[in-house]
Write a protein that holds these residues in place. Structure first.
Motif, mmCIF file in Angstrom:
data_model
loop_
_atom_site.group_PDB
_atom_site.id
_atom_site.type_symbol
_atom_site.label_atom_id
_atom_site.label_comp_id
_atom_site.label_asym_id
_atom_site.label_seq_id
_atom_site.Cartn_x
_atom_site.Cartn_y
_atom_site.Cartn_z
ATOM 1 N N UNK A 26 0.841 -1.239 0.051
ATOM 2 C CA UNK A 26 -0.021 -0.083 -0.011
ATOM 3 C C UNK A 26 0.824 1.378 0.070
ATOM 4 N N UNK A 27 1.904 1.285 0.978
ATOM 5 C CA UNK A 27 2.687 2.293 0.876
ATOM 6 C C UNK A 27 3.556 2.612 -0.152
ATOM 7 N N UNK A 28 3.858 1.517 -1.044
ATOM 8 C CA UNK A 28 4.739 1.537 -2.481
ATOM 9 C C UNK A 28 3.785 2.254 -3.374
ATOM 10 N N UNK A 29 2.418 1.683 -3.393
ATOM 11 C CA UNK A 29 1.536 2.095 -4.507
ATOM 12 C C UNK A 29 1.244 3.701 -4.275
ATOM 13 N N UNK A 30 0.824 3.957 -3.173
ATOM 14 C CA UNK A 30 0.565 5.462 -2.632
ATOM 15 C C UNK A 30 1.690 6.328 -3.292
ATOM 16 N N UNK A 63 0.228 15.442 3.156
ATOM 17 C CA UNK A 63 -0.820 14.875 2.088
ATOM 18 C C UNK A 63 -0.593 13.316 2.001
ATOM 19 N N UNK A 64 0.797 13.329 1.529
ATOM 20 C CA UNK A 64 1.168 11.735 1.566
ATOM 21 C C UNK A 64 0.595 10.924 2.717
ATOM 22 N N UNK A 65 0.813 11.121 3.830
ATOM 23 C CA UNK A 65 0.623 10.559 5.165
ATOM 24 C C UNK A 65 -1.121 10.443 5.325
ATOM 25 N N UNK A 66 -1.811 11.493 4.877
ATOM 26 C CA UNK A 66 -3.244 11.374 4.911
ATOM 27 C C UNK A 66 -3.601 10.563 3.960
ATOM 28 N N UNK A 67 -3.043 10.326 2.877
ATOM 29 C CA UNK A 67 -3.548 9.479 1.697
ATOM 30 C C UNK A 67 -3.059 7.999 2.100
ATOM 31 N N UNK A 170 -1.536 10.859 12.683
ATOM 32 C CA UNK A 170 -0.939 11.659 13.798
ATOM 33 C C UNK A 170 0.240 12.368 13.250
ATOM 34 N N UNK A 171 0.983 11.587 12.129
ATOM 35 C CA UNK A 171 2.199 12.508 11.397
ATOM 36 C C UNK A 171 1.595 13.627 10.659
#
Length: 556
Positions: A26-30, A63-67, A170-171
């Motif tokens: 999920x993190x890599x795809x995001x 924005x990346x963290x929210x996604x 949180x981040x």
């Protein structure tokens, strides 16, 4: 440990060595979507954060963290692949239109897409689009489908996505709070910023669209104007009326030579006694919004989809007054406006001269209109919903002999054409609309046994590459005037003006007045001398231009 158990353990170790956890996938795809499918978003970000590298980095990481926080809610072994495949394909599709055409995918755009016909949408599936989606969507989706998912125990499988979501939230909160005042100011002033974010904007738009549709699933239509009656103009028995309202498509006011455009796109209308209103704004920037809004009683400020479908429109009010009302369509339908009146679709007409593969040029109306006029025995209002200048295939909207401005762009791939070629093709569509309107006026003028009039107004405008924008459908708050300024043209026969006591010279004095789609409901009722409590003469452009005192005395 037996040999079999040893071999099985080694096999499991080798298998897991090439596997990946759902959260990591999920993190890599995001990250892939965030970096690859957001060209416009990154471009705007570099502009708004120019000279503030730390704020830029903080905001983008937030924005990346929210996604990631939202996507991690689907990071379970049974759901992660279908969800991520959907996301990469969706982002590839939407990023093409955002990055290549400047189109914003919000709720209104999704609504417009949902009512688009197959014949219309196929023009948007270009070779460039296919390559874009293949490289950025299909191939990444195949990689996601190919990778192996590493499985853990039930507790860890359930907890890791939740912990990832909480940690990411949180981040993001911490990063945003670090410079909240600046970030809030940017979001207020640059609403186009987050509107360009993929896949956030289309996902939010889809959710808003689904909520809107669910709220209106069982709507009951409220009748309005049931008190409508004909005014004094109808007291004496006269010729039957034929009033044609032409709902134009994608015609922008800036490219009408009647409005001062330097290219002669209106040679035929210029020779006819029309009143051209040169300062008219639309209710929306896409047909699905603008068309029902312009026929509704609501102003742009008050209109909503829910109100529109829950309330009768001006055609219903005219029908309540006893006039015959008919809708002819050469576009994607009447958007619910014609539910309670007679309608006819021309999009499937078998006319080799004007029709090709499910779409027709507006000349398809003409023979039917001539026949229709000969049959009229009662006062009638006919709406013609045009195909007009709908893009991106402008070159399909006019016959070859109307390619007056050359060279014209003869493809839906705008990047294959110069700006002038795109404009030339669009101007040819306007010249063809000019021809159709002039031909319709001539037909009406020749009707000795009818009292006739024509009112033309486009639903919205079009961007032709200005500021990197093409087509239409931009959110109204950021839409350029090319998408919101529309032409409006009136023609009336002598008998029509006499019957309703309309002073054309007076109307000509209003041609520079700021008008909008807000005026259409009330002006149609005023033009046809229909009295009802729903009519607001403050928005009726005919109210101050009646020459007969008996008409004025009996109105309202």
């Amino acid at each position: 440990m037996t040999l079999f158990q040893t071999l099985r353990l080694q096999s499991d170790v080798l298998r897991d060595a090439g596997a990946i956890t759902p959260v990591m996938l999920t993190a890599l795809t995001t990250a892939f979507v965030f970096c690859i499918d957001n060209g416009t978003f990154w471009s705007i970000a570099s502009d708004v954060f120019s000279g503030h590298a730390l704020s830029f980095a903080g905001y983008m990481l937030a924005v990346f963290s929210l996604t990631l926080a939202l996507f991690s809610l689907f990071a379970f072994p049974w759901s992660v692949k279908p969800f991520l495949i959907f996301i990469v394909i969706l982002s590839a599709v939407t990023s093409y239109y955002v990055d290549q055409l400047g189109v914003i995918i919000d709720r209104d755009m999704i609504q417009n897409v949902m009512v688009t016909t197959l014949a219309e949408s196929r023009h948007l599936i270009t070779p460039d689009f296919v390559i874009h989606v293949l490289v950025r969507g299909i191939l990444p989706a195949l990689v996601i489908a190919w990778v192996r998912i590493r499985r853990h125990g039930r507790i860890r499988t359930a907890l890791v996505p939740v912990l990832t979501c909480v940690t990411s939230l949180a981040l993001a909160a911490g990063l945003l709070m670090a410079d909240l005042k600046s970030y809030s100011s940017i979001l207020r002033e640059r609403k186009d910023f987050m509107s360009s974010y993929q896949p956030g904007a289309p996902v939010v738009g889809a959710i808003r669209y689904a909520k809107m549709m669910s709220r209106t699933a069982n709507v009951v239509v409220t009748r309005i104007g049931t008190d409508a009656t004909r005014g004094a103009s109808y007291a004496a028995k006269g010729k039957p009326l034929l009033t044609i309202v032409v709902a134009g498509e994608t015609a922008r006011a800036q490219n009408f030579s009647l409005n001062g455009y330097g290219v002669d796109t209106n040679p035929e209308l210029a020779k006819r006694p029309v009143v051209n209103f040169g300062n008219v704004s639309s209710c929306g920037t896409a047909t699905a919004v603008s068309l029902p809004c312009m026929f509704s009683k609501y102003t742009r400020a008050d209109y909503s989809y829910e109100k529109g479908i829950a309330t009768e429109n001006v055609l219903d009010v005219i029908r309540h007054a006893g006039l015959n009302v008919v809708w002819w369509d050469n576009n994607t339908g009447d958007k619910g406006i014609g539910k309670r009146i007679a309608t006819r679709s021309f999009t499937d007409a078998q006319d080799p001269q004007y029709c090709d593969a499910g779409e027709c040029m507006d000349g398809v109306f003409m023979d039917a209109l001539e026949t229709f006029a000969d049959t009229i025995t009662q006062d009638t209002v006919l709406v013609l919903h045009q195909m007009g200048s709908h893009g991106p295939t402008y070159y399909l909207r006019y016959p070859p002999e109307f390619e007056r401005f050359k060279p014209a762009c003869n493809t839906a791939e705008f990047k294959s054409c110069t700006p002038q070629e795109i404009t030339n093709a669009y101007d040819n569509t306007i010249a063809y609309t000019d021809h159709i309107l002039a031909r319709t006026i001539d037909l009406l003028a020749a009707q000795d046994r009818l009292s006739t009039a024509l009112l033309y107004v486009s639903d919205h405008g079009e961007s032709l590459g200005e500021s990197g924008l093409y087509l239409h459908g931009s959110p109204y708050f950021m839409a350029p005037e090319y998408q919101t300024q529309v032409p409006m043209i009136l023609w009336m026969s002598g008998s029509f003006k006499d019957r309703f006591g309309i002073d054309q010279t007076c109307l000509a004095g209003q041609t520079d007045k700021a008008l909008s789609h807000d005026n259409l409901f009330h002006s149609l009722l005023g033009m046809l001398d229909i009295r009802t409590v729903e009519r607001n003469d403050d928005l009726n452009i005919f109210a101050s231009c009646k020459t007969k005192q008996k008409v004025a005395a009996n109105e309202g």
